[in-house]
Scaffold this motif. Sequence first.
Motif, PDB file in Angstrom:
ATOM      1  N   ARG A  33       0.825  -1.255   0.011  1.00 56.16           N
ATOM      2  CA  ARG A  33      -0.184  -0.152   0.091  1.00 56.16           C
ATOM      3  C   ARG A  33       0.776   1.268   0.012  1.00 56.16           C
ATOM      4  N   VAL A  34       0.618   2.116  -0.966  1.00 48.94           N
ATOM      5  CA  VAL A  34       1.606   3.535  -0.960  1.00 48.94           C
ATOM      6  C   VAL A  34       1.090   4.292   0.168  1.00 48.94           C
ATOM      7  N   GLU A  35       2.023   4.949   0.605  1.00 49.76           N
ATOM      8  CA  GLU A  35       1.868   5.981   1.870  1.00 49.76           C
ATOM      9  C   GLU A  35       2.421   7.226   1.211  1.00 49.76           C
ATOM     10  N   LEU A  43       0.945   7.620  -8.615  1.00 49.54           N
ATOM     11  CA  LEU A  43       0.550   6.910  -7.453  1.00 49.54           C
ATOM     12  C   LEU A  43       0.168   7.646  -6.280  1.00 49.54           C
ATOM     13  N   ASP A  47      -3.174   3.892  -2.678  1.00 49.12           N
ATOM     14  CA  ASP A  47      -3.294   2.943  -3.755  1.00 49.12           C
ATOM     15  C   ASP A  47      -2.589   1.748  -3.367  1.00 49.12           C
ATOM     16  N   VAL A  66      10.127  -0.217  -6.052  1.00 49.30           N
ATOM     17  CA  VAL A  66      10.333   0.026  -4.784  1.00 49.30           C
ATOM     18  C   VAL A  66      11.656  -0.105  -4.121  1.00 49.30           C
ATOM     19  N   VAL A  75       8.750   4.549  -3.077  1.00 45.91           N
ATOM     20  CA  VAL A  75       8.341   4.127  -4.152  1.00 45.91           C
ATOM     21  C   VAL A  75       8.707   5.142  -5.255  1.00 45.91           C
ATOM     22  N   ALA A 116      -1.052  -1.004 -10.693  1.00 44.22           N
ATOM     23  CA  ALA A 116      -1.605  -0.229  -9.417  1.00 44.22           C
ATOM     24  C   ALA A 116      -3.091  -0.303  -9.401  1.00 44.22           C
TER      25      ALA A 116
END
Length: 121
Positions: A33-35, A43, A47, A66, A75, A116
């Motif tokens: 999970r993207v932060e 992104l 996401d 990554v 990322v 994604a």
Amino acid sequence: MPYDQVGKAYFAFDEGWLKSLTQSPAGRLSIIRVEGDSMAPTLNAGDDILVDLGDCNERLRDGIYVLRADDALVVKRLALHPAGRRVTVQSDNPAYPDWPDCDIEAINCIGRVIWAGRKIG
């Protein structure tokens, strides 16, 4: 379902569809999970990305990866220089600075982002 797995999100992907994305076996793929907003608008925070853990060092090319930076995963977009073993590490959000002219050997690559998904609305 084991107690420690209750409440965890699961993704199911068609095996044929996965094979159209990568030659890596499913065991070498991971969902993260993207932060944060450093890769916005490509992104966004929240996401989910599919990372090919087998598509990194030997096959490194321009793309979104990554990376491990200190004790954190980040990322970033990598842009390989046409000559030599140098790379620029970029955020898609212009509010974040690039890391230009990095030694490719200094990049701690975890995997390449190959898909994604995000919530709409």
